[in-house]
Design an enzyme around this catalytic site. Structure first.
Site, PDB file in Angstrom:
ATOM      1  N   LYS A 196       0.843  -1.193   0.000  1.00  0.00           N
ATOM      2  CA  LYS A 196       0.000   0.000   0.000  1.00  0.00           C
ATOM      3  C   LYS A 196       0.879   1.245   0.000  1.00  0.00           C
ATOM      4  O   LYS A 196       1.978   1.250   0.563  1.00  0.00           O
ATOM      5  CB  LYS A 196      -0.862   0.045   1.270  1.00  0.00           C
ATOM      6  CG  LYS A 196      -1.946  -1.010   1.363  1.00  0.00           C
ATOM      7  CD  LYS A 196      -3.152  -0.648   0.523  1.00  0.00           C
ATOM      8  CE  LYS A 196      -4.356  -1.510   0.833  1.00  0.00           C
ATOM      9  NZ  LYS A 196      -4.207  -2.919   0.473  1.00  0.00           N
ATOM     10  N   ASP A 213      -3.598  -1.400  10.130  1.00  0.00           N
ATOM     11  CA  ASP A 213      -3.591  -1.343   8.669  1.00  0.00           C
ATOM     12  C   ASP A 213      -4.084  -2.630   8.009  1.00  0.00           C
ATOM     13  O   ASP A 213      -4.285  -2.658   6.790  1.00  0.00           O
ATOM     14  CB  ASP A 213      -2.179  -1.053   8.144  1.00  0.00           C
ATOM     15  CG  ASP A 213      -1.728   0.358   8.447  1.00  0.00           C
ATOM     16  OD1 ASP A 213      -2.571   1.173   8.889  1.00  0.00           O
ATOM     17  OD2 ASP A 213      -0.544   0.652   8.228  1.00  0.00           O
TER      18      ASP A 213
END
Length: 284
Positions: free
Chosen positions: A8, A133
């Site tokens: 990411k 996350d």
């Protein structure tokens, strides 16, 4: 089973406050990219996990892959023994969710292998227990994260664009970066996530790049290093650049793959460089 664990980047990262328990409230955009680790998973007859990794430093029971297996096996007793090999490609200490995305891939893999038919809420509950996350890493498209990052709103986009990531020799401690934010009292004043999301929805690269923001760039101890990488990306043709997460990777966004590939050939001579694409696919 072979399953990819995508890295990411953050298009925005705002620290909006600090909770009494020490956690921080955030507003940020998670953007999956094509750079990925790979998990190779096989069932085995006994009730144990045999874990190995291409990077021996990460080959231990504290790896998030192992923690995910234990958390899932405790919740779902039908999960049996596994042999798991993790091929690492995502740089560590990079702000690219390398560990979190491995955990998310393990949740998806176990759900499929054992026919668990987990709901999104069940996956998310396990994910959040492993890290803030991890839930975002379950998604195959960009999302806005709030709370500690676990309150997710998917962005309605299928936009793909070209990215080049540079990793400096230094890495930053996430805990240290948050302490620096606390000590400086640096609470975000620029809330650009909605503007960046609109750029993704309309496939407007200029709008996205005008909205890039990371509050941690103001707190990093090695400002000159990050400045050098951003300047190198800009000189190579990037129309926007930003440090991702709490660092230390910096990425650039390019108008097309040809320009990105030319920049990659030039910059890989001087830096640890990764060419990739933004991934935005409807959730399967």
């Amino acid at each position: 089973m072979k399953i990819e664990a995508r890295a990411k980047i953050n298009l925005t990262l705002n620290v909006t406050g600090r909770r009494d328990n020490g956690y921080h409230d955030l507003e940020l955009i998670f953007q999956p990219v094509s750079l990925c680790d790979t998990l190779y998973i096989e069932k085995k007859p006994d009730q144990s996990l045999a874990f190995s990794c291409s990077v021996k430093l990460f080959e231990n029971e504290d790896n998030l892959v192992c923690k995910t297996y234990r958390a899932m096996a405790q919740r779902y007793p039908q999960i049996g023994g596994l042999s798991v090999f993790l091929k690492k490609r995502i740089p560590s200490g990079a702000g690219m969710a390398g560990g979190s995305t491995d955990a998310a891939a393990m949740i998806r893999a176990l759900d499929q292998m054992y026919g668990l038919h987990m709901t999104w809420e069940q996956k998310k509950e396990i994910a959040v227990s492993l890290g803030a996350d991890v839930a975002a890493c379950l998604l195959t498209q960009a999302s806005i994260g709030r709370g500690i990052g676990e309150e997710l709103t998917k962005i309605d986009t299928d936009f793909t664009y070209s990215i080049l990531v540079l990793k400096p020799k230094v890495s930053f401690s996430t805990a240290q970066m948050y302490r620096a934010i606390d000590e400086s009292g640096q609470i975000t004043q620029r809330y650009l996530s909605q503007e960046a999301a609109a750029g993704l929805e309309t496939k407007d690269l200029d709008r996205i790049c005008a909205s890039l923001y990371n509050v941690f760039e103001e707190a990093i101890p090695e400002k000159a290093v990050i400045r050098e990488l951003k300047q190198a990306l800009t000189r190579s043709g990037a129309i926007g650049s930003l440090m991702t997460g709490s660092g230390s990777c910096v990425y650039g966004i390019y108008r097309n793959r040809r320009m990105r590939d030319r920049a990659y050939r030039m910059l890989k001579k001087h830096y640890q460089a990764y060419a990739c694409e933004a991934v935005n696919r409807p959730q399967q």
